[in-house]
Each structure stands twice: as structure tokens, then as C-alpha cells.
Design a protein around this motif. Structure first.
Motif, short mmCIF file in Angstrom:
data_model
loop_
_atom_site.label_atom_id
_atom_site.label_comp_id
_atom_site.label_asym_id
_atom_site.label_seq_id
_atom_site.Cartn_x
_atom_site.Cartn_y
_atom_site.Cartn_z
N PHE A 145 0.85 -1.21 0.00
CA PHE A 145 0.00 0.00 0.00
C PHE A 145 0.88 1.25 0.00
O PHE A 145 0.64 2.20 -0.75
N SER A 168 -8.76 -1.70 -3.89
CA SER A 168 -9.71 -2.80 -3.75
C SER A 168 -9.67 -3.21 -2.29
O SER A 168 -9.24 -2.45 -1.43
N GLU A 169 -10.06 -4.47 -2.00
CA GLU A 169 -10.04 -4.88 -0.59
C GLU A 169 -8.71 -5.52 -0.20
O GLU A 169 -8.49 -5.86 0.95
N HIS A 171 -5.66 -4.71 -2.61
CA HIS A 171 -4.64 -4.25 -3.55
C HIS A 171 -4.85 -2.77 -3.84
O HIS A 171 -5.94 -2.23 -3.62
N ALA A 172 -3.77 -2.12 -4.30
CA ALA A 172 -3.86 -0.69 -4.61
C ALA A 172 -3.15 -0.43 -5.92
O ALA A 172 -2.15 -1.10 -6.23
N SER A 231 -6.59 5.34 7.70
CA SER A 231 -7.00 3.95 7.89
C SER A 231 -5.79 3.04 8.04
O SER A 231 -5.84 2.04 8.75
N TYR A 266 -16.36 5.16 0.85
CA TYR A 266 -15.18 4.39 1.27
C TYR A 266 -15.61 3.39 2.35
O TYR A 266 -15.35 3.59 3.54
N MET A 268 -14.54 0.52 3.60
CA MET A 268 -13.59 -0.02 4.58
C MET A 268 -13.22 1.00 5.64
O MET A 268 -13.04 0.66 6.81
N ALA A 269 -13.14 2.28 5.25
CA ALA A 269 -12.79 3.31 6.24
C ALA A 269 -13.95 3.46 7.23
O ALA A 269 -13.73 3.62 8.44
N ASN A 272 -13.63 0.65 9.53
CA ASN A 272 -12.53 0.88 10.49
C ASN A 272 -13.02 1.76 11.64
O ASN A 272 -12.72 1.50 12.80
N ASP A 275 -15.05 -0.28 13.99
CA ASP A 275 -14.18 -1.09 14.87
C ASP A 275 -13.64 -0.25 16.02
O ASP A 275 -13.63 -0.67 17.18
N THR A 312 -18.39 -8.84 6.29
CA THR A 312 -17.58 -9.54 7.30
C THR A 312 -17.24 -8.60 8.45
O THR A 312 -17.07 -9.05 9.58
N GLU A 353 -10.38 -15.43 5.17
CA GLU A 353 -11.54 -14.83 5.85
C GLU A 353 -12.68 -15.84 5.92
O GLU A 353 -13.24 -16.11 6.99
C1 LIG Z 1 -13.59 -7.21 8.04
C2 LIG Z 1 -12.08 -7.14 8.10
C3 LIG Z 1 -11.49 -8.54 8.26
C4 LIG Z 1 -11.64 -6.26 9.24
N1 LIG Z 1 -10.63 -5.37 8.77
C5 LIG Z 1 -10.43 -5.29 7.50
N2 LIG Z 1 -9.59 -4.46 6.87
C6 LIG Z 1 -8.92 -3.46 7.63
C7 LIG Z 1 -8.56 -2.28 6.89
N3 LIG Z 1 -8.31 -2.43 5.49
C8 LIG Z 1 -8.30 -1.31 4.72
N4 LIG Z 1 -8.90 -0.23 5.26
C9 LIG Z 1 -8.99 0.90 4.53
N5 LIG Z 1 -8.48 1.02 3.29
C10 LIG Z 1 -7.85 -0.04 2.77
S1 LIG Z 1 -7.11 -0.17 1.22
C11 LIG Z 1 -6.60 -1.76 1.47
C12 LIG Z 1 -5.85 -2.48 0.43
F1 LIG Z 1 -6.45 -2.30 -0.73
F2 LIG Z 1 -5.81 -3.78 0.75
C13 LIG Z 1 -4.44 -2.01 0.29
F3 LIG Z 1 -4.46 -0.74 -0.09
F4 LIG Z 1 -3.81 -2.76 -0.63
F5 LIG Z 1 -3.83 -2.13 1.47
C14 LIG Z 1 -6.98 -2.21 2.69
C15 LIG Z 1 -7.71 -1.24 3.43
C16 LIG Z 1 -8.28 -3.77 4.95
C17 LIG Z 1 -9.39 -4.58 5.44
S2 LIG Z 1 -11.43 -6.39 6.65
#
Ligand SMILES: CC1(C)CN=C(N2CCN(c3ncnc4sc(C(F)(F)C(F)(F)F)cc34)CC2)S1
Length: 491
Positions: A145, A168-169, A171-172, A231, A266, A268-269, A272, A275, A312, A353
């Protein structure tokens, strides 16, 4: 414009969390000129001070929190690092070779090469605290990242405002060009995968691929790029001890970004923030579940419901709160999203997951639910059984059409262990439903034949029909079920 000028300097020295929040808030008011390099260096410096090589007093242990201290951030420390970054970028890219205005693939690849070429060769990829420009400047280390973010920050320093972060979830990458629709890989992904830096993410690559969210990634505005670095804050001092100050800073910054509307696209943010609110609820803030539900709404509204993590996030929260029926429903929804994807070797994160849900969380629920008063009847509830079948069916469908198998015999053991714990009464209900559906379909076909209309397609997702049955219909079936039961005894 970018730069470490009076507007930035007047916030220093930063002596508190609020002072950092004020700096970020003021920067966000600059719109597209928010200085990504400055903010990433500030966060990285604070995180490094609060979490890395923090000499824990020998008596420190998980139960005792260390007295809160906030490290004073001096202007000249940050200015020196900022000057180092801008000097490196400007001296490594000869702009006379590139058209002014919009970035080109060659420019993006060149900037990616400059960042890539500055990294230490030593293998460190999955360590913590390697996401910021502080880590890049102070240790020449970045995680995947961090490399993508550094490319975007470097392009901003060079004056290319069109280069934006795509997420994505797992990758960047970046988007760029006049319409912002050009795409380019700028970092690596996972372990043992050749990096594809410079290549576009074509439809052929993105379609039905979870790593690219089937063409529904988060395309960041400048303010969302700030949300991404907030994040990516990692408050962990050790795997079991977090810095309270770093966690509070992340929560306050995310809350400020949320209030300014910068998390509206956004998921995922938003998750976060949910959480963090669960860990330490802030006064007069909404309950955590609101954030998890909002993340789902955002994914449905803006990303064609192609994101898995919002479900999730919610499922994990409900599980921790022992709201087991609702947790299983969320996980069934997550599986209904993943079933539309084809599994590939680069999808390990989401595989892990689902494996944890199937091998750990669900078996724990069906093993222990009789002890939990509010879900004692879980094993008699047809809706829960239906959701469980939907969960497993989604994972099976995920495998179908994939280049790499998902399931192994362990999965079958988890599935059967969980399904067998349900009351036979519930499982026979499925037969009744099936019989009922057949009768309904025959009646419908009869009626439509008389009306001369085409037979209505059976809804794609049968369970939506099942969950739409009224209590009366279900009880009605139960009486029909008693007739069915005698046949069942013969079986
Ligand atoms: C339901 C969960 C198992 C709890 N935390 C999760 N997160 C925590 C925070 N998180 C994220 N939170 C905000 N933005 C991003 S961008 C990103 C990514 F695309 F994978 C990257 F950029 F490659 F690292 C990850 C991610 C990744 C997923 S998923």
C-alpha cells in the motif's frame, strides 16, 4: 499549492492529538491541494515514536497501560523529511521529457521506478509500520500500500493532480489521464507474484476478480487518499499491546473525515471507524453497528454490492456481541457476494476470511449456542439453517468456474459438522418449502397458461423467496409438515 509554508508551519509544534486533527482539518480545506506527503510524514513520525522500539518498562504487561504521552512534533523535523522527499522526486524525474498537464503511463511508470528503486533489497514485506513516507524516508522500506501511496504523493509533488489512488479490498493501484480512466499497476501484490508495474488493469483482468472488485474499486479523491493513510495507521506496539494515543489519534481523524463527508464512498474506512468505536466509544457517537450497516449501504449504492468486507465487518461485530443469528445472516450475504467471483491464487486474504468463518466462528456458534440464552433456539430456526446453506452454497459457487479449487475435505467436515447440529424438524422444513415451491410454481403455470402469459422465471436467489415467506405460510407448512413427517419416518 503544495509546500511546507506558513499555513502548515503555524500548526507546529504539534503537542496533542487535537493539534494533529486541526492540521489535518485545515489541510482538507485546501481541497485537491491537501499536501499528501506532509500528512503521511507527520503520521509516520508519530506512529514510529509511539510504537516502534518503544522501550517498554520491564514491568509492562497487557493489563497495565503505559501512562499516555504525546510526542511533540517539531516543524524542523518534519520540514527536513518533507524537503528530502520533494528533492528526491524532483531530481529523479526530468519533467522536460513529459508533457505538462495530464500524466502519461510512462510518467507513472517512471515515478513508480523511482520509489521502487529507493527501497532496500532486504525482504521485510509483511512487517508493520511500513505504510508511510516516514518509513520510506527514514528506512527505505514500504509495504505494498505504501508504494502505491508514495507514487500518488510523488505525482502531486510533480504537479500531476490527475494521478489518484485506486483501492480494492486487498490491492492498490492508480488511475490517471484526462478522464481519469487510465489505470496502472505501481506496486506488487502478495508473496511470490511477479509485480506487473506499468501495466493497465484491463477488463479481462478485473472481470470476476476479487482482487480488482470486478471493476468496482474505490477511486480516491485527494481527501479519500488522506482517509486511506489514516486507515492504514497501525497502533500496535506488539501483537498484543496497542498504543492508546495512536488509536485515539486514528479514531479522531477518521471521525473528522467522516463528519466532513469524505468517507461517503469508502466502505472499509467506515468499517474501520466502527471497529474503533466498538473498542472505545466516544461520547454522543452513534453505536458501532450503525457504521457497519452504513458501509454495506455504501457498497450497495456505489459499488454494485461487489465488496465482501462490509459484510464480514458486520458479521464479526455481531459474532463478538453473541448476536449469532444475525452474524450468520451477514456471512451468508458475504458469500452471496463472493459467489459472483472466480477464485484465483491472488485471493488468499479473502479465502482465509471465509475459512476462519467456516472452521472457527460457525462451529463455535453451533457448539455453544445452547449455552447462550438469546440464541438457544438457533438450531431450531429454519431461517438460520437457510442462511447457513446459502453461506456454504456461495462458497461452492465461488469455486465453480475458477481456475483454482477453493474447497478441500476440511471444508466438508466443517459444513457437515455445523449442518448436522440442526434439529431434524428444521431440515424437513426444507422439503416442505421445496414441495410448496413446486405446488406454487404449478399453480402459477396453470394461472399463466389461462392468461396466456409466459411462465415467471424462478427468482435467481431462492433463499430470498424463502425469507419472504410469512410466519403464517411457514406455520401452514408446519401442519403440512406433520403429514410429510410420516413419509419421512419411512426414509
Ligand atoms: C472485516 C475485516 C477482516 C476487518 N478489517 C479489514 N480491513 C482493515 C482495513 N483495510 C483497509 N482499510 C482501509 N483502506 C484499505 S485499502 C486496502 C488495500 F487495498 F488492501 C491495500 F491498499 F492494498 F492495502 C486495505 C484497506 C483492509 C481490510 S477487513
Amino acid at each position: 499549492m503544495a509546500g511546507f509554508r506558513d499555513r502548515e508551519k503555524r500548526h507546529f509544534p504539534l503537542t496533542s492529538i487535537q493539534a494533529v486533527v486541526d492540521l489535518f482539518s485545515d489541510q482538507l480545506e485546501k481541497g485537491d491541494d491537501v499536501d499528501l506527503a506532509l500528512l503521511s510524514i507527520v503520521l509516520g513520525w508519530i506512529e514510529n515514536t509511539l510504537t516502534v522500539n518503544r522501550s517498554l518498562p520491564s514491568n509492562a504487561d497487557d493489563s497495565k497501560t503505559i501512562a499516555p504521552i504525546f510526542p511533540v512534533v517539531q516543524a524542523d523535523t518534519i520540514e527536513a523529511l518533507y524537503a528530502k522527499f520533494t528533492a528526491l522526486v524532483k531530481s529523479s524525474v526530468d519533467l522536460s521529457k513529459f508533457e505538462k498537464g495530464y500524466a502519461t503511463r510512462e510518467l507513472v511508470k517512471k515515478v513508480s521506478d523511482v520509489i521502487w528503486g529507493s527501497l532496500t533489497r532486504s525482504s521485510y514485506k509483511d512487517k508493520a509500520h511500513l505504510q508511510s513516507l516516514y518509513s520510506f524516508l527514514n528506512g527505505n522500506k514500504l509495504d505494498c500500500f505504501g508504494v502505491a501511496f508514495a507514487v500518488v504523493a510523488a505525482c502531486q509533488v510533480l504537479g500531476f493532480q490527475d494521478v489518484r489512488l485506486a483501492l480494492s479490498e486487498d490491492h492498490a493501484w492508480v488511475v490517471f489521464g484526462k478522464e481519469g480512466v487510465e489505470t496502472a499497476e505501481v506496486t506488487w501484490h502478495g508473496k511470490g507474484n511477479e509485480d506487473k508495474r506499468g501495466q493497465p488493469i484491463t477488463d479481462a483482468v478485473a472481470d470476476k476478480a476479487w482482487l480488482y472488485l470486478n471493476g468496482q474499486p474505490v477511486i480516491c479523491t485527494r481527501q479519500m487518499e488522506v482517509a486511506a493513510i489514516v486507515s492504514s495507521i497501525n497502533p500496535a506496539i506488539t501483537p498484543t499491546i496497542d498504543s492508546v494515543e495512536m488509536g485515539s489519534l486514528q479514531q479522531e481523524l477518521l471521525w473528522m473525515l467522516y463528519n466532513k463527508g469524505h468517507l461517503a464512498r469508502y466502505p472499509m474506512a467506515v468499517g474501520n471507524l466502527g471497529d474503533l468505536e466498538e473498542i472505545s466509544p466516544l461520547p454522543d457517537h452513534p453505536p458501532p453497528i450503525k457504521f457497519f450497516q452504513e458501509a454495506i449501504d455504501v457498497a450497495i449504492k456505489h459499488y454494485n454490492n461487489q465488496h465482501v468486507y462490509p459484510y464480514t465487518y458486520l458479521g464479526g461485530f455481531l459474532y463478538r456481541k453473541k448476536r449469532y443469528k444475525e452474524a450468520i445472516h451477514s456471512w451468508a450475504e458475504a458469500a452471496s457476494v463472493i459467489k459472483g467471483y472466480n477464485y484465483t491464487r491472488e485471493d488468499e486474504e479473502i479465502y482465509k476470511e471465509f475459512l476462519e468463518i467456516a472452521s472457527d466462528f460457525i462451529p463455535n456458534i453451533v457448539r455453544n449456542c445452547t449455552k447462550e440464552e438469546h440464541s438457544a433456539d438457533l438450531l431450531q430456526d429454519p431461517a438460520v439453517y437457510a442462511d447457513l446453506l446459502r453461506f456454504y452454497d456461495g462458497i461452492c459457487e465461488w469455486e465453480e468456474g475458477s481456475s483454482t479449487p477453493v474447497l478441500h475435505v476440511g471444508w466438508a467436515q466443517y459444513f457437515t459438522f455445523s449442518l448436522q447440529r440442526f434439529d431434524p424438524q428444521v431440515r424437513f422444513l426444507l422439503d416442505i418449502h421445496a414441495e410448496n415451491d413446486e405446488e406454487d410454481d404449478e399453480e402459477e403455470a396453470e394461472k399463466e397458461k389461462e392468461d396466456g402469459q409466459s411462465v415467471k422465471e424462478v427468482p435467481e436467489n431462492m433463499s430470498s423467496r424463502r425469507s419472504s415467506l410469512t410466519e403464517k405460510e411457514v406455520t401452514g407448512q408446519r401442519t403440512r409438515h406433520s403429514r410429510k413427517k410420516s413419509q419421512a419416518d419411512i426414509r
